[in-house]
Each structure stands twice: as structure tokens, then as C-alpha cells.
Scaffold this motif. Structure first.
Motif, PDB file in Angstrom:
ATOM      1  N   ASN A  91      72.708  29.853  47.176  1.00 45.22           N
ATOM      2  CA  ASN A  91      71.842  30.975  46.466  1.00 45.22           C
ATOM      3  C   ASN A  91      71.556  31.910  47.376  1.00 45.22           C
ATOM      4  OD1 ASN A  91      72.149  29.461  43.907  1.00 45.22           O
ATOM      5  ND2 ASN A  91      70.450  27.962  44.380  1.00 45.22           N
ATOM      6  N   VAL A  92      71.376  33.081  46.732  1.00 40.85           N
ATOM      7  CA  VAL A  92      70.860  34.274  47.605  1.00 40.85           C
ATOM      8  C   VAL A  92      69.656  34.804  46.966  1.00 40.85           C
ATOM      9  CG1 VAL A  92      71.605  36.825  48.357  1.00 40.85           C
ATOM     10  CG2 VAL A  92      73.290  34.896  48.022  1.00 40.85           C
ATOM     11  N   TYR A  93      68.596  34.777  47.635  1.00 38.28           N
ATOM     12  CA  TYR A  93      67.462  34.990  47.117  1.00 38.28           C
ATOM     13  C   TYR A  93      66.611  36.495  47.321  1.00 38.28           C
ATOM     14  CZ  TYR A  93      67.063  29.965  46.416  1.00 38.28           C
ATOM     15  OH  TYR A  93      67.581  28.699  45.976  1.00 38.28           O
ATOM     16  N   LYS A  94      67.474  37.249  48.254  1.00 40.35           N
ATOM     17  CA  LYS A  94      66.855  38.370  48.482  1.00 40.35           C
ATOM     18  C   LYS A  94      67.362  39.765  47.706  1.00 40.35           C
ATOM     19  CE  LYS A  94      70.590  38.784  51.917  1.00 40.35           C
ATOM     20  NZ  LYS A  94      71.120  38.827  53.505  1.00 40.35           N
ATOM     21  N   ILE A  95      68.118  39.336  46.787  1.00 41.06           N
ATOM     22  CA  ILE A  95      68.741  40.667  45.826  1.00 41.06           C
ATOM     23  C   ILE A  95      67.654  40.407  44.668  1.00 41.06           C
ATOM     24  CG2 ILE A  95      70.616  41.276  44.153  1.00 41.06           C
ATOM     25  CD1 ILE A  95      72.504  39.932  46.345  1.00 41.06           C
ATOM     26  N   ARG A  96      67.144  41.520  44.606  1.00 45.86           N
ATOM     27  CA  ARG A  96      66.262  41.920  43.361  1.00 45.86           C
ATOM     28  C   ARG A  96      66.667  43.309  42.403  1.00 45.86           C
ATOM     29  NH1 ARG A  96      65.364  37.406  44.078  1.00 45.86           N
ATOM     30  NH2 ARG A  96      63.271  36.603  44.824  1.00 45.86           N
ATOM     31  N   ASP A  97      67.663  43.996  42.994  1.00 48.11           N
ATOM     32  CA  ASP A  97      67.989  45.117  42.515  1.00 48.11           C
ATOM     33  C   ASP A  97      69.427  45.697  42.844  1.00 48.11           C
ATOM     34  OD1 ASP A  97      67.630  46.435  44.823  1.00 48.11           O
ATOM     35  OD2 ASP A  97      65.708  46.721  44.329  1.00 48.11           O
ATOM     36  N   LEU A  98      70.042  46.613  42.290  1.00 48.48           N
ATOM     37  CA  LEU A  98      71.395  47.084  42.480  1.00 48.48           C
ATOM     38  C   LEU A  98      71.338  47.478  43.771  1.00 48.48           C
ATOM     39  CD1 LEU A  98      73.969  47.572  41.518  1.00 48.48           C
ATOM     40  CD2 LEU A  98      73.168  49.761  40.670  1.00 48.48           C
ATOM     41  N   VAL A  99      70.419  48.140  44.433  1.00 45.50           N
ATOM     42  CA  VAL A  99      70.640  48.550  45.923  1.00 45.50           C
ATOM     43  C   VAL A  99      70.558  47.340  46.704  1.00 45.50           C
ATOM     44  CG1 VAL A  99      69.104  49.732  47.579  1.00 45.50           C
ATOM     45  CG2 VAL A  99      68.940  50.769  45.502  1.00 45.50           C
ATOM     46  N   ALA A 100      70.014  46.311  46.589  1.00 46.52           N
ATOM     47  CA  ALA A 100      69.792  45.113  47.498  1.00 46.52           C
ATOM     48  C   ALA A 100      71.263  44.567  47.320  1.00 46.52           C
ATOM     49  CB  ALA A 100      68.794  44.125  47.063  1.00 46.52           C
ATOM     50  N   PHE A 101      71.767  44.493  46.298  1.00 49.85           N
ATOM     51  CA  PHE A 101      73.191  43.945  45.871  1.00 49.85           C
ATOM     52  C   PHE A 101      74.236  44.805  46.632  1.00 49.85           C
ATOM     53  CE2 PHE A 101      77.204  44.236  43.440  1.00 49.85           C
ATOM     54  CZ  PHE A 101      77.589  42.918  43.483  1.00 49.85           C
ATOM     55  N   GLU A 135      76.181  45.764  32.842  1.00 53.55           N
ATOM     56  CA  GLU A 135      74.727  45.877  32.507  1.00 53.55           C
ATOM     57  C   GLU A 135      74.036  44.630  32.709  1.00 53.55           C
ATOM     58  OE1 GLU A 135      72.289  46.653  28.203  1.00 53.55           O
ATOM     59  OE2 GLU A 135      74.667  46.858  28.303  1.00 53.55           O
ATOM     60  N   ASP A 136      74.718  43.438  32.517  1.00 54.29           N
ATOM     61  CA  ASP A 136      73.958  42.169  32.810  1.00 54.29           C
ATOM     62  C   ASP A 136      74.511  41.464  34.090  1.00 54.29           C
ATOM     63  OD1 ASP A 136      76.141  41.753  31.738  1.00 54.29           O
ATOM     64  OD2 ASP A 136      75.323  40.169  30.339  1.00 54.29           O
ATOM     65  N   GLN A 137      75.446  42.084  34.731  1.00 52.07           N
ATOM     66  CA  GLN A 137      75.832  41.346  35.918  1.00 52.07           C
ATOM     67  C   GLN A 137      76.538  42.097  36.914  1.00 52.07           C
ATOM     68  OE1 GLN A 137      79.834  38.972  36.095  1.00 52.07           O
ATOM     69  NE2 GLN A 137      78.283  37.099  35.862  1.00 52.07           N
ATOM     70  N   TRP A 138      76.440  41.969  38.201  1.00 51.67           N
ATOM     71  CA  TRP A 138      76.825  42.723  38.982  1.00 51.67           C
ATOM     72  C   TRP A 138      77.831  41.708  39.948  1.00 51.67           C
ATOM     73  CZ3 TRP A 138      71.420  43.989  40.894  1.00 51.67           C
ATOM     74  CH2 TRP A 138      70.881  44.663  39.880  1.00 51.67           C
ATOM     75  N   LYS A 139      79.149  41.915  40.316  1.00 51.18           N
ATOM     76  CA  LYS A 139      80.116  41.147  40.728  1.00 51.18           C
ATOM     77  C   LYS A 139      81.164  41.771  41.888  1.00 51.18           C
ATOM     78  CE  LYS A 139      83.324  37.422  39.532  1.00 51.18           C
ATOM     79  NZ  LYS A 139      84.089  37.123  38.403  1.00 51.18           N
ATOM     80  N   HIS A 142      71.404  39.333  35.882  1.00 52.30           N
ATOM     81  CA  HIS A 142      69.910  39.839  35.979  1.00 52.30           C
ATOM     82  C   HIS A 142      69.600  40.229  34.188  1.00 52.30           C
ATOM     83  CE1 HIS A 142      71.786  43.894  35.159  1.00 52.30           C
ATOM     84  NE2 HIS A 142      72.641  43.675  35.979  1.00 52.30           N
ATOM     85  N   THR A 143      68.137  40.146  34.144  1.00 51.47           N
ATOM     86  CA  THR A 143      67.613  40.526  32.850  1.00 51.47           C
ATOM     87  C   THR A 143      66.406  41.312  33.172  1.00 51.47           C
ATOM     88  OG1 THR A 143      66.013  38.527  32.925  1.00 51.47           O
ATOM     89  CG2 THR A 143      68.152  38.036  32.005  1.00 51.47           C
TER      90      THR A 143
END
Length: 275
Positions: A84-94, A116-120, A142-143
Motif C-alpha cells: 500500500n502507498v499511503y502518501k498519495i492524497r491528490d493528483l500532484v502526489a500521484f 475520473e475515479d482512478q489514476w494508473k 479515489h472518491t
């Protein structure tokens, strides 16, 4: 006459002493050569035993040994690492994490999808020399209220040659370290087949494999052409809980009918491919 005889005796004695010294020196030289060669063989054997560091999982090697012992033809095998990766909270962090992975795993070819609901982000590579496939995925769903992210690194080998497999396994664990210094969940899975049943029907074959892994059956699904068994063995530490007890081994067998090949899939702690 006696004086000359005495000189001859002394001369012969010195000659004999020289021959013995030369003979002894040769023996010592051969002895040291033998010691050096013997030491090299011993060290070589120790190195071959130590091709895999102590902290590297060896379950896939043990599965391969069982397949070979039971004359199951190895088709392909996979190693997975997941965390798991816990530090990603937004698109910039991704995007920042994707750039870090690209830098650390530069040999991969990347494809990034931002929906819209997933970054991959998916990185892939095929090693033609080792016949090895690699896939690294960073997935964030993300939701409006939360995000969930994880990294999945997968390596696939085809057939089985132990020296090649050992190199691939070392590459796998080395790349896990490049991806993250945190611990991964490790999954191992191997697929093979055989033309004739090892001994009787699928159930008997399953029991033979359970014995080979020194495993106790925990759960089972059985049909005419399909058997799936969850089991537990003391040989491996990676354990998952179930309603029936802990497990760390799954065995799946499927056949199309009389005379057809039987497919065998073994995974720890679970099977990670469709069967």
C-alpha cells in the motif's frame, strides 16, 4: 684408491640428497596446487549454494522442485510484490510518485492513465535474454472522501532453468528495493501440465501434491474436471487467515477430459492467476 672411493661415496651421497630435495620440493608444490584447487572447488560450491541471499524468498524454487519430482512440465511462473502507498492524497502526489518510480526503474516503458475515479501508471519490460517479463503498476482509486493507492510489481518467467530462474529471482528482489525500502507482500505462483494423471483421478493427484509440500488441507472445492484446495504448510511463513484456519498454499487442477492434459497451478499464500 681408498681416498678416491671415499670421494666417490661423498659425491654420490650429495647427489642423492639433491635428488631427494628436488623430489620433496616437487611434492610440496603439487600439494599446494592441490590445496588451492580444492579450496577453489569448496568456495565455488559455497557460492552456488549462496546465490540467493538469506532474506530472499525461495518458495518458487521449492514449488519447482515438487513439479520436477512429480514430472509436471513447468510452463510459466510468477512472483508478485504488493504494498500500500499511503502518501498519495491528490493528483500532484500521484504524479510525483510516478516520476520517482520512472527514475528508479528507468528500464521500463511507461503508460500513464488519469481517469475520473482512478489514476494508473503501468511500466513494462521484456528481457529477451532471460525470457522474463516485468510489469510495475501504481494504482490510485479515489472518491470525494478518500483515496486508496498501492504498488504491484510482477515478474514472469517461462519454462524452468534453475540458473536463469535464480537470476530472475535476484532481479525481482533487487527491483523491489529500488521501488521501495518498505516491506512488500510476496506471492509466488507456478503453472504446469502433464499428459497422464500422476496417480488416478484429480483427487489422488491433489493428495500427492499435498504430501509433497507437507501440507494439511484447509478448504476444498471439487468437481469432475476441477479441484481447488487451500492448505497450510509449516515450511512457509507467509500465512493468511480463513474461516477454517490459517493457510499459505493453494493448489488448482483442471482437466478437459480423458486423455487431455491436466493443468496444475500452485501458489503461495494464494494463487494469483485465473484458473
Amino acid at each position: 684408491m681408498r681416498k678416491n672411493a671415499g670421494k666417490g661415496f661423498v659425491t654420490n651421497t650429495k647427489y642423492t640428497e639433491k635428488k631427494w630435495k628436488l623430489y620433496i620440493n616437487r611434492l610440496l608444490g603439487l600439494f599446494f596446487i592441490f590445496v588451492i584447487c580444492f579450496t577453489g572447488v569448496i568456495l565455488g560450491n559455497e557460492r552456488s549454494r549462496a546465490q540467493l541471499p538469506n532474506d530472499i524468498s525461495t518458495e518458487i524454487l521449492e514449488i519447482a522442485e515438487v513439479f520436477q519430482k512429480e514430472k509436471i512440465n513447468i510452463q510459466e511462473w510468477k512472483l508478485y510484490g504488493r504494498k500500500n502507498v499511503y502518501k498519495i492524497r491528490d493528483l500532484v502526489a500521484f504524479q510525483k510518485e510516478v516520476n520517482r518510480l520512472k527514475q528508479n526503474m528507468g528500464h521500463l516503458s511507461w503508460n500513464v492513465m488519469e481517469e475520473e475515479d482512478q489514476w494508473k501508471a503501468v511500466g513494462t519490460y521484456y528481457n529477451d535474454l532471460l525470457k522474463q517479463e516485468e510489469t510495475l503498476q501504481l494504482i490510485t482509486t479515489h472518491t470525494n472522501t478518500s483515496t486508496t493507492s498501492y504498488v504491484l510489481y510482477e515478474i514472469t518467467g517461462y519454462g524452468w532453468e534453475k540458473p536463469v530462474a535464480t537470476e530472475i529471482i535476484n532481479n525481482f528482489h533487487s527491483n523491489l528495493t529500488n521501488i521501495s525500502h518498505e516491506d512488500f507482500e510476496i506471492f509466488s505462483c507456478m503453472t504446469g501440465d502433464f499428459s497422464d494423471k500422476i496417480d488416478g483421478d484429480l483427487q489422488n493427484t491433489t493428495n500427492i501434491l499435498l504430501d509433497a509440500f507437507s501440507a494439511q488441507k484447509v478448504e476444498e472445492i471439487q468437481e469432475d474436471t476441477f479441484v481447488s484446495v487451500s492448505a497450510y504448510t509449516d515450511a512457509w511463513n507467509n500465512v493468511l487467515p480463513t474461516h477454517q484456519g490459517k493457510m499459505n498454499l493453494q493448489i488448482g487442477l483442471r482437466t478437459q477430459g480423458m486423455g487431455d492434459k491436466t493443468t496444475v497451478i500452485v501458489g503461495t499464500p494464494i494463487i494469483t492467476v485465473e484458473y
